[in-house]
Write a protein that holds these residues in place. Structure first.
Motif, PDB file in Angstrom:
ATOM      1  N   ALA A  42       0.840  -1.207   0.000  1.00  0.00           N
ATOM      2  CA  ALA A  42       0.000   0.000   0.000  1.00  0.00           C
ATOM      3  C   ALA A  42       0.869   1.249   0.000  1.00  0.00           C
ATOM      4  O   ALA A  42       0.572   2.234  -0.694  1.00  0.00           O
ATOM      5  N   GLN A  43       1.954   1.213   0.751  1.00  0.00           N
ATOM      6  CA  GLN A  43       2.874   2.361   0.790  1.00  0.00           C
ATOM      7  C   GLN A  43       3.597   2.547  -0.537  1.00  0.00           C
ATOM      8  O   GLN A  43       3.835   3.675  -0.980  1.00  0.00           O
ATOM      9  N   ALA A  44       3.967   1.433  -1.181  1.00  0.00           N
ATOM     10  CA  ALA A  44       4.759   1.505  -2.409  1.00  0.00           C
ATOM     11  C   ALA A  44       3.939   1.956  -3.611  1.00  0.00           C
ATOM     12  O   ALA A  44       4.489   2.507  -4.567  1.00  0.00           O
ATOM     13  N   ILE A  45       2.643   1.704  -3.587  1.00  0.00           N
ATOM     14  CA  ILE A  45       1.805   2.006  -4.758  1.00  0.00           C
ATOM     15  C   ILE A  45       1.868   3.488  -5.118  1.00  0.00           C
ATOM     16  O   ILE A  45       1.975   3.853  -6.282  1.00  0.00           O
ATOM     17  N   GLY A  46       1.810   4.343  -4.104  1.00  0.00           N
ATOM     18  CA  GLY A  46       1.835   5.774  -4.388  1.00  0.00           C
ATOM     19  C   GLY A  46       0.454   6.302  -4.735  1.00  0.00           C
ATOM     20  O   GLY A  46      -0.556   5.761  -4.277  1.00  0.00           O
ATOM     21  N   GLU A  47       0.416   7.317  -5.540  1.00  0.00           N
ATOM     22  CA  GLU A  47      -0.825   8.064  -5.757  1.00  0.00           C
ATOM     23  C   GLU A  47      -1.754   7.423  -6.782  1.00  0.00           C
ATOM     24  O   GLU A  47      -2.939   7.738  -6.835  1.00  0.00           O
TER      25      GLU A  47
ATOM     26  N   ARG B 246      -4.333   1.595   1.467  1.00  0.00           N
ATOM     27  CA  ARG B 246      -3.905   2.624   0.514  1.00  0.00           C
ATOM     28  C   ARG B 246      -4.746   3.884   0.646  1.00  0.00           C
ATOM     29  O   ARG B 246      -4.247   5.004   0.503  1.00  0.00           O
TER      30      ARG B 246
END
Lengths: 238, 238
Positions: free
Chosen positions: B130-135, B169
């Protein structure tokens, strides 16, 4: 006790001298098993020092599960041994546990009296513990070390975790060899000698992140509840 | 495919249609095992679709370990099956892995061509993913679901993880029943039928936090590297 840290470090013989914010560490295996238990839906863990106290608690509260060891081995009449892998494979959701181990739970019971706040920690809970400590410098109780039996119980597995938590707390990069120190510790060698599965040792040394365990007192004695790690969201939903 | 989410969700038959930021999920067991491998010191995982590709990679690079399954079972000539608990108990530090599974790694190979970025995820890596996905709103590939074999492969275990990641996310509280959905999924029942240990299923359903796996292409094909979860320090050491 020799350590690379500025923080006070006590062995389990001196756990009762701890004060302020106290972190009792037992990575092989008590508080690894404990953190996995609460991560998997155990609402609370009652900590006891002796098997007799565990049986007494079950007499009064028949729904609880008894988990623990004596000299590293399962205890007759207990539901679960002190095994992270056995815990994962068990259906513990919603069940209260009573936990007794030779080092960790006894040291926690001894340390609680003088502590303002007490956490029971492992590598699994290093991040959550570092976050929970707050601004005060903690006292670490390396429960696997006993000065009376230093050749046998050097506690380097627990000391490695103390140094790991302390680095995280101070915003430093934690040591890269924490897992390796746990796996190659005298405590791990002793567990292998008595037949404990390698998977239990490796599970305790696996650097994943779960809840830490915060102690409080209730009418049944010492009780642990989970404090999960927090993280920075990457997306702002507002 | 029915889902409670706004995000696009594809089954593994349509993985090649994914575009943008893509999250391929295989919680039972490929990317649980994969995340535990990199957490335990595997520097990179080479993903392949077929066992023949794995053997060819080992012929060219004899130091790699082969890990995987065919129909859920170990593959003759591979070093490791696709088992989280077996992985934990193994000494994989510093060894490169070649990973082949029937759902997850095949779906990832299919999805990579059209993806701007691709993550291979499980419940263990939900926070890090969830943190890596970004915007950007990602496309989820629920690799356990195949429309051609819907009665057999409904993928609810993977869909539960997709919904869990999506909640994180968006800064929402993730569902409380994700672990339970994994443990009681048709995929879990099928693994029990073929003799997979309950500990493997429970390990995949244990809500602890490890690295997610980000895909890139190198001269050997698709390669996964770890992206750990980040956390907010509680103490500011400055």
């Amino acid at each position: 006790m020799d350590t690379a840290m500025d923080a006070v470090v006590l062995d389990r013989d001196h756990a009762h001298e701890a004060s302020g914010v106290v972190v009792v560490i037992d990575v092989l295996r008590a508080f690894t098993t404990g953190s996995l238990a609460v991560a998997n839906g155990v609402p609370t863990i009652h900590l006891v020092a002796d098997p007799a106290d565990a049986f007494a608690l079950r007499d009064a509260h028949p729904d609880v599960l008894l988990m623990g060891e004596e000299g590293g081995l399962p205890i007759d009449g207990f539901d679960l041994s002190n095994s992270p892998v056995e815990l994962i494979a068990s259906d513990v959701r919603g069940r209260e546990l009573v936990h007794r181990t030779s080092s960790g739970t006894r040291a926690a019971v001894a340390a609680f009296a003088g502590a303002d706040r007490l956490y029971c920690a492992s590598l699994l809970s290093a991040v959550a513990t570092a976050q929970a400590i707050g601004e005060d410098t903690p006292t670490y109780v390396v429960s696997g070390r006993s000065a009376e039996r230093a050749a046998f119980d050097d506690g380097d597995d627990d000391l490695a975790v103390a140094e790991h938590i302390e680095a995280l707390r101070l915003g430093r990069t934690p040591p890269a060899d924490t897992s390796h120190r746990i796996i190659t510790s005298p405590a791990a060698a002793r567990l292998r000698e008595i037949g404990v599965a390698e998977a239990d040792i490796r599970c305790a040394a696996t650097p994943v992140h779960g809840p830490t365990l915060m102690a409080a007192r209730d009418d049944r004695g010492l009780r642990l509840t989970p404090v999960p790690p927090t993280w920075r969201p990457v997306a702002d939903p507002r």
